[in-house]
Scaffold this motif. Structure first.
Motif, PDB file in Angstrom:
ATOM      1  N   ARG A 199      -1.818  -8.087  -4.062  1.00  0.00           N
ATOM      2  CA  ARG A 199      -2.347  -7.079  -4.976  1.00  0.00           C
ATOM      3  C   ARG A 199      -3.463  -6.269  -4.319  1.00  0.00           C
ATOM      4  NH1 ARG A 199      -5.859  -7.270 -10.406  1.00  0.00           N
ATOM      5  NH2 ARG A 199      -5.627  -5.078 -10.886  1.00  0.00           N
ATOM      6  N   SER A 253      -5.357 -12.529 -20.371  1.00  0.00           N
ATOM      7  CA  SER A 253      -5.170 -12.262 -18.953  1.00  0.00           C
ATOM      8  C   SER A 253      -6.365 -12.846 -18.207  1.00  0.00           C
ATOM      9  CB  SER A 253      -5.061 -10.762 -18.688  1.00  0.00           C
ATOM     10  OG  SER A 253      -4.832 -10.500 -17.319  1.00  0.00           O
ATOM     11  N   SER A 301      -6.665 -11.379 -11.355  1.00  0.00           N
ATOM     12  CA  SER A 301      -5.599 -11.214 -10.371  1.00  0.00           C
ATOM     13  C   SER A 301      -5.347 -12.465  -9.555  1.00  0.00           C
ATOM     14  CB  SER A 301      -5.940 -10.053  -9.430  1.00  0.00           C
ATOM     15  OG  SER A 301      -7.156 -10.314  -8.735  1.00  0.00           O
ATOM     16  N   CYS A 343      -5.262 -18.862 -12.287  1.00  0.00           N
ATOM     17  CA  CYS A 343      -4.118 -19.420 -13.000  1.00  0.00           C
ATOM     18  C   CYS A 343      -4.462 -20.826 -13.488  1.00  0.00           C
ATOM     19  CB  CYS A 343      -2.861 -19.438 -12.133  1.00  0.00           C
ATOM     20  SG  CYS A 343      -3.039 -20.351 -10.605  1.00  0.00           S
ATOM     21  N   ARG A 382       0.711 -16.413 -14.951  1.00  0.00           N
ATOM     22  CA  ARG A 382       0.894 -16.564 -13.517  1.00  0.00           C
ATOM     23  C   ARG A 382       1.475 -17.940 -13.225  1.00  0.00           C
ATOM     24  NH1 ARG A 382      -1.763 -13.265 -10.078  1.00  0.00           N
ATOM     25  NH2 ARG A 382      -2.074 -14.962  -8.602  1.00  0.00           N
ATOM     26  N   ASP A 407       0.684 -14.071  -4.807  1.00  0.00           N
ATOM     27  CA  ASP A 407       1.494 -14.006  -6.007  1.00  0.00           C
ATOM     28  C   ASP A 407       2.767 -14.824  -5.836  1.00  0.00           C
ATOM     29  OD1 ASP A 407      -0.368 -12.291  -7.012  1.00  0.00           O
ATOM     30  OD2 ASP A 407       0.756 -10.472  -6.556  1.00  0.00           O
ATOM     31  N   ASP A 455       6.447 -16.012  -8.429  1.00  0.00           N
ATOM     32  CA  ASP A 455       7.186 -15.662  -9.634  1.00  0.00           C
ATOM     33  C   ASP A 455       7.266 -16.877 -10.562  1.00  0.00           C
ATOM     34  OD1 ASP A 455       8.695 -14.245 -11.415  1.00  0.00           O
ATOM     35  OD2 ASP A 455      10.581 -14.627 -10.379  1.00  0.00           O
ATOM     36  N   LYS A 468       5.032 -11.506 -16.666  1.00  0.00           N
ATOM     37  CA  LYS A 468       4.744 -12.283 -15.473  1.00  0.00           C
ATOM     38  C   LYS A 468       3.703 -11.595 -14.586  1.00  0.00           C
ATOM     39  CE  LYS A 468       9.381 -14.332 -15.027  1.00  0.00           C
ATOM     40  NZ  LYS A 468      10.518 -14.539 -14.093  1.00  0.00           N
ATOM     41  N   GLU A 469       2.733 -12.381 -14.140  1.00  0.00           N
ATOM     42  CA  GLU A 469       1.822 -12.038 -13.058  1.00  0.00           C
ATOM     43  C   GLU A 469       0.793 -10.953 -13.350  1.00  0.00           C
ATOM     44  OE1 GLU A 469       1.368 -13.615 -10.377  1.00  0.00           O
ATOM     45  OE2 GLU A 469       3.094 -14.934 -10.383  1.00  0.00           O
ATOM     46  N   TRP A 470       1.214  -9.836 -13.949  1.00  0.00           N
ATOM     47  CA  TRP A 470       0.302  -8.691 -14.005  1.00  0.00           C
ATOM     48  C   TRP A 470       0.687  -7.735 -15.112  1.00  0.00           C
ATOM     49  CZ3 TRP A 470       0.833  -3.363 -13.260  1.00  0.00           C
ATOM     50  CH2 TRP A 470      -0.362  -2.653 -13.037  1.00  0.00           C
TER      51      TRP A 470
END
Length: 481
Positions: free
Chosen positions: A47, A286, A289, A292, A317, A330, A332, A355-357
């Motif tokens: 990211r 959230s 970045s 988790c 995440r 990152d 999946d 997912k993720e972001w």
């Protein structure tokens, strides 16, 4: 000859983005801006790499006053691990790049450089500015309150000829100027190490290095942190008068603007989903970045969300293993395996998991958002304030535990999710705290306070006497003096 300010940003999204907003402000004032980059960490942080590439690409449509220069890679760079030795590797990496930065500055037209602005964690570069004879300023992507804590503890260490072991103090409060009492356990992990060890000593040395700068730019605004900023201007701020505090300029909030983040298919989908939800009905979860949770914690959050009955948008995440937080690249996440069986089907329609972001700035400013469960990263805090959204505070790493104290006790913009202190937040608390913020009178009080600060944040950069605009003007006067 164009007057130029050289910016030397930190090696993370949360440090890079606000410094690029500072670049925009400098460009608006007619300065040329040279951004010096270290790319050694980008291959490990997807990211961050994408954010840097996006900003470089956007500069192609900007006047030539904004340029980027990637410093030549050093031979055999030190490893920057994500464990407790992270900052040791980080500081050594920056130190090793000083020669490359020096060569860059020497290559620029003589007399063109008005200042070098370095990230507070990259302050080894202050030595480069001294060698070149140009003013050096540090840029803090933290709160002024955190700056006040760190600098006072550094100064006290020299006055007292050594500080106690903060880890042994546990939750004993630290009473310092400009901030509410801070439990010792809430300090950053580097300060909870052995005071005689290299990690603790490296952190303290870095804080002392910031005092060598010509000034300190802080990403905050007066209406939010009046007490901390007042303390930073107090002649008695640093005990013992052994150190002198350079001028402090509160130039925030410097955060990503709406639409400034890359949109992907899923991100468009989450915004489209929000368009269909009632105003202030959705809780957004959230955790930054790089933060988790464990698989068990993810399942527990899901249970709490479902029990609450409230609408939610949740960024998930891939889980950490064996700890509450992990920092890394990152990956999946497998939602079907992570979430309770049937959770996605049962919550379909009033909940959405991505997912993720997600494009956080755009999400927070959407009229459907009513609350924000956050890791208390400073950029996220200011983004929520600028959107007028109250917060549920769930700190994970770095100075976020301290930010939680400021947010709850000083700013009045959030409530604490207390289970984090035991390393596990139960579903019952997730349910109860979401309900409190979205439904109770206390939630309404939080909302009113955040909305007032939203207006103050908007005024801070107002051309007619805004506090941050004025502080930025003072900075420019000092640079050109």
């Amino acid at each position: 000859m164009k007057k130029t300010v050289v910016l030397y940003p930190g090696l993370a999204v949360s440090h890079f983005v606000p410094m690029m907003r500072l670049a925009d402000a400098l460009l608006d004032e007619g300065y040329a801006v040279m951004v010096a980059l270290i790319d050694a960490t980008m291959e490990h942080d997807a990211r961050f790499a994408a954010t840097v590439r996006r900003r470089i690409a956007s500069s192609s449509s900007t006047p030539a006053a904004l340029t980027f220069h990637t410093l030549p890679r050093i031979h055999d760079p030190p490893a920057v691990h994500t464990d407790e030795r992270f900052l040791l590797g980080y500081f050594e990496l920056v130190r090793r790049y000083n020669n490359g930065l020096l060569e860059l500055l020497r290559s620029m037209p003589p007399g063109s450089i008005r200042a070098l602005v370095v990230d507070a964690l990259s302050n080894e570069a202050i030595d480069v500015a001294k060698e070149m004879g140009v003013p050096a300023y540090t840029f803090f992507a933290w709160s002024a309150s955190a700056v006040a804590v760190f600098l006072q503890l550094f100064s006290s260490a020299h006055v007292l000829n050594g500080l106690p072991n903060f880890k042994e103090l546990r939750d004993s409060p630290l009473n310092l100027l400009g901030v509410p009492p801070i439990p010792a356990s809430h300090l950053i992990r580097e300060m909870l190490e052995d005071p005689n060890g290299e990690i603790y000593q490296a952190w303290m040395s870095s804080q002392g290095k910031n005092l060598e700068a010509n000034g300190m730019l802080v990403n905050t605004f007066v209406s939010l942190e009046a007490r901390a900023l007042g303390a930073l201007k107090d002649s008695q701020f640093l005990p013992g008068n052994k150190f002198t505090l350079p001028p402090v300029y509160a130039v925030g909030p410097l955060v990503e603007g709406p639409g400034g983040e890359t949109k992907q298919k899923n991100d468009h989908a989450c915004l489209a989903w929000l368009h269909k939800q009632p105003e202030h009905s959705v809780v957004f979860l959230s955790f930054g970045s790089i933060g988790c949770h464990t698989e068990d914690q993810i399942k527990e959050i899901a249970v709490g969300l479902e029990r609450s009955g409230h609408r939610f948008l949740w960024v998930v995440r891939a889980p950490s293993h064996g700890s509450t937080i992990t920092l890394g690249a990152d990956s999946d996440p497998d939602l079907d395996a992570l979430l309770p069986e049937g959770f996605l089907e049962r919550t379909n329609g009033h909940g959405l998991v991505v997912k993720e972001w997600a494009p956080q700035v755009d999400v927070l400013r959407h009229k459907a958002i009513g609350a924000f469960v956050t890791h208390c990263g400073w950029n996220s805090v200011q983004e929520a304030i600028m959107a007028g959204v109250p917060m549920l505070c769930w700190p994970l790493y770095a100075e976020q535990k301290m930010n939680k104290v400021f947010m709850v006790e000083e700013f009045g913009v959030g409530v604490e999710v207390v289970g984090w202190q035991q390393g596990f937040v139960k579903a019952e608390e997730v349910e109860a705290k979401i309900t409190l913020v979205l439904e109770s009178q206390e939630g309404e009080r939080l909302r009113a306070r955040v909305r007032a600060l939203k207006e103050a944040a908007a005024m801070a950069w107002n051309e007619e006497g805004g506090s941050s605009r004025t502080a930025f003007g003072h900075f420019l006067l000092d640079v050109t003096a």
